[in-house]
Design a protein around this motif. Sequence first.
Motif, mmCIF file in Angstrom:
data_model
loop_
_atom_site.group_PDB
_atom_site.id
_atom_site.type_symbol
_atom_site.label_atom_id
_atom_site.label_comp_id
_atom_site.label_asym_id
_atom_site.label_seq_id
_atom_site.Cartn_x
_atom_site.Cartn_y
_atom_site.Cartn_z
ATOM 1 N N ARG A 128 0.868 -1.179 0.000
ATOM 2 C CA ARG A 128 0.000 0.000 0.000
ATOM 3 C C ARG A 128 0.905 1.229 0.000
ATOM 4 N NH1 ARG A 128 -2.787 -3.740 3.235
ATOM 5 N NH2 ARG A 128 -4.959 -4.064 2.574
ATOM 6 N N ALA A 129 0.580 2.196 -0.813
ATOM 7 C CA ALA A 129 1.493 3.315 -1.078
ATOM 8 C C ALA A 129 1.947 4.015 0.198
ATOM 9 C CB ALA A 129 0.830 4.310 -2.020
ATOM 10 N N TRP A 130 1.037 4.220 1.151
ATOM 11 C CA TRP A 130 1.393 4.970 2.364
ATOM 12 C C TRP A 130 2.348 4.198 3.269
ATOM 13 C CZ3 TRP A 130 -3.562 3.756 0.854
ATOM 14 C CH2 TRP A 130 -4.147 2.642 1.468
ATOM 15 N N GLU A 131 2.514 2.896 3.025
ATOM 16 C CA GLU A 131 3.438 2.108 3.835
ATOM 17 C C GLU A 131 4.894 2.437 3.523
ATOM 18 O OE1 GLU A 131 0.572 -1.823 4.430
ATOM 19 O OE2 GLU A 131 2.212 -1.882 2.984
ATOM 20 N N LEU A 132 5.130 3.204 2.463
ATOM 21 C CA LEU A 132 6.488 3.653 2.145
ATOM 22 C C LEU A 132 6.922 4.802 3.034
ATOM 23 C CD1 LEU A 132 6.168 3.583 -1.752
ATOM 24 C CD2 LEU A 132 7.447 1.952 -0.333
ATOM 25 N N ALA A 133 5.969 5.484 3.652
ATOM 26 C CA ALA A 133 6.282 6.624 4.517
ATOM 27 C C ALA A 133 6.701 6.140 5.897
ATOM 28 C CB ALA A 133 5.074 7.547 4.632
ATOM 29 N N GLN A 134 7.352 7.015 6.651
ATOM 30 C CA GLN A 134 7.667 6.697 8.034
ATOM 31 C C GLN A 134 6.374 6.498 8.821
ATOM 32 O OE1 GLN A 134 10.571 9.291 9.834
ATOM 33 N NE2 GLN A 134 11.867 9.312 8.015
ATOM 34 N N ALA A 135 6.452 5.668 9.850
ATOM 35 C CA ALA A 135 5.270 5.163 10.542
ATOM 36 C C ALA A 135 4.307 6.260 10.993
ATOM 37 C CB ALA A 135 5.693 4.307 11.736
ATOM 38 N N GLU A 136 4.824 7.357 11.536
ATOM 39 C CA GLU A 136 3.955 8.379 12.100
ATOM 40 C C GLU A 136 3.161 9.150 11.041
ATOM 41 O OE1 GLU A 136 8.196 10.154 12.119
ATOM 42 O OE2 GLU A 136 7.192 8.206 12.288
ATOM 43 N N TYR A 137 3.519 8.986 9.758
ATOM 44 C CA TYR A 137 2.825 9.699 8.685
ATOM 45 C C TYR A 137 1.817 8.814 7.949
ATOM 46 C CZ TYR A 137 6.125 13.588 9.067
ATOM 47 O OH TYR A 137 6.856 14.661 9.516
ATOM 48 N N ARG A 138 1.825 7.513 8.193
ATOM 49 C CA ARG A 138 1.055 6.571 7.374
ATOM 50 C C ARG A 138 -0.454 6.771 7.486
ATOM 51 N NH1 ARG A 138 4.840 1.281 8.693
ATOM 52 N NH2 ARG A 138 6.688 2.085 7.597
ATOM 53 N N GLU A 139 -0.966 6.962 8.679
ATOM 54 C CA GLU A 139 -2.413 7.078 8.838
ATOM 55 C C GLU A 139 -2.942 8.336 8.163
ATOM 56 O OE1 GLU A 139 -6.296 6.493 9.572
ATOM 57 O OE2 GLU A 139 -4.634 5.065 9.670
ATOM 58 N N VAL A 140 -2.188 9.422 8.251
ATOM 59 C CA VAL A 140 -2.601 10.664 7.582
ATOM 60 C C VAL A 140 -2.662 10.453 6.073
ATOM 61 C CG1 VAL A 140 -1.966 13.051 7.105
ATOM 62 C CG2 VAL A 140 -1.681 12.128 9.407
ATOM 63 N N LEU A 141 -1.668 9.776 5.510
ATOM 64 C CA LEU A 141 -1.625 9.541 4.076
ATOM 65 C C LEU A 141 -2.704 8.543 3.647
ATOM 66 C CD1 LEU A 141 2.234 9.359 3.562
ATOM 67 C CD2 LEU A 141 0.704 11.256 3.009
ATOM 68 N N ARG A 142 -2.971 7.544 4.477
ATOM 69 C CA ARG A 142 -4.044 6.589 4.157
ATOM 70 C C ARG A 142 -5.394 7.302 4.098
ATOM 71 N NH1 ARG A 142 -8.204 3.920 5.954
ATOM 72 N NH2 ARG A 142 -8.159 5.165 7.857
ATOM 73 N N GLN A 143 -5.661 8.178 5.065
ATOM 74 C CA GLN A 143 -6.919 8.903 5.079
ATOM 75 C C GLN A 143 -7.009 9.843 3.882
ATOM 76 O OE1 GLN A 143 -9.542 8.368 7.262
ATOM 77 N NE2 GLN A 143 -10.559 9.598 5.691
ATOM 78 N N LYS A 144 -5.882 10.404 3.479
ATOM 79 C CA LYS A 144 -5.857 11.270 2.301
ATOM 80 C C LYS A 144 -6.252 10.482 1.061
ATOM 81 C CE LYS A 144 -4.766 15.418 0.709
ATOM 82 N NZ LYS A 144 -5.449 16.643 1.158
ATOM 83 N N ALA A 145 -5.753 9.242 0.958
ATOM 84 C CA ALA A 145 -6.106 8.386 -0.173
ATOM 85 C C ALA A 145 -7.589 8.031 -0.149
ATOM 86 C CB ALA A 145 -5.259 7.111 -0.150
ATOM 87 N N VAL A 146 -8.126 7.747 1.035
ATOM 88 C CA VAL A 146 -9.557 7.443 1.166
ATOM 89 C C VAL A 146 -10.389 8.616 0.682
ATOM 90 C CG1 VAL A 146 -11.422 7.030 2.820
ATOM 91 C CG2 VAL A 146 -9.264 5.780 3.026
ATOM 92 N N ASP A 147 -10.023 9.821 1.097
ATOM 93 C CA ASP A 147 -10.762 11.017 0.699
ATOM 94 C C ASP A 147 -10.715 11.220 -0.811
ATOM 95 O OD1 ASP A 147 -11.341 11.460 3.346
ATOM 96 O OD2 ASP A 147 -9.767 12.947 3.646
ATOM 97 N N ARG A 148 -9.543 11.003 -1.398
ATOM 98 C CA ARG A 148 -9.425 11.187 -2.841
ATOM 99 C C ARG A 148 -10.274 10.162 -3.593
ATOM 100 N NH1 ARG A 148 -3.503 12.408 -2.249
ATOM 101 N NH2 ARG A 148 -3.279 14.632 -2.607
#
Length: 248
Positions: A128-148
């Motif tokens: 999953r794309a957001w799993e490439l980010a550091q751990a503390e940023y993943r949930e924010v990026l996952r929610q961003k993908a959901v919104d898009r």
Amino acid sequence: AMPSSHGHIHPEDRPAAVDLLKHIITSDVQTMSTSFRVITKNKEIRHVEAQLSKMSYQQMPGLVGTIFDVTDRILAEEALQESEKNFRTLAETSAASIIIYDLERVVYSNPATSVITEYSAEELSGIRAWELAQAEYREVLRQKAVDRLSGTDTGFDSYEIPIITKSGKQGWVLYTGGLIQYNGKPAVLGTAIDITERKRAEAGLMAAQQERYDQVKQIAGGVAHEIYNALFPASSTLDKLRERLTLK
């Protein structure tokens, strides 16, 4: 009817069309579908699909068929293929990471993505794309993908993301993402530029500035102390003179 009908078939398609007609008439095949180009009275080339069935006409073998004009569909498909070809040429040669993903996986990544992340395209397809980010940023990026993907967020925006490569190295990318349609389904198109060296340079500059500030602060403190020591005797003398004048 065959000579007058195939006379309108595009010259490049005539040999195959004639062979097909002969085959259906002389074989046990009863129905067949085919496609070819025709030239209209106005010299316009059109794409058609034909549904042919064997029949007997005046005790002679013949064919009955229905022809559909599919030119618009063919042209749209060709335009789509050309667009996809241009996209892949751009993506494959780009120095920036280009990645397409949904909530389940990465569906496309270009070579630059593998260079930046150290993962192969096949490995990225299971991430999953957001799993490439550091751990503390993943949930924010996952929610961003959901919104898009839900259509709530349809804009393109940019932000800096710290990432973790396959070997565990820390890096930074400047990322821009937005909603697209990919294979008929909503997907996120993201582009990323490696800014790791810039971030390191900024961190080094900030550290150097802080060190210089600390040095200036230390020097200023020492100068102030020396000035105080130099002025203290004069201050004491003035205080004594003021006391004498006050007594008089």
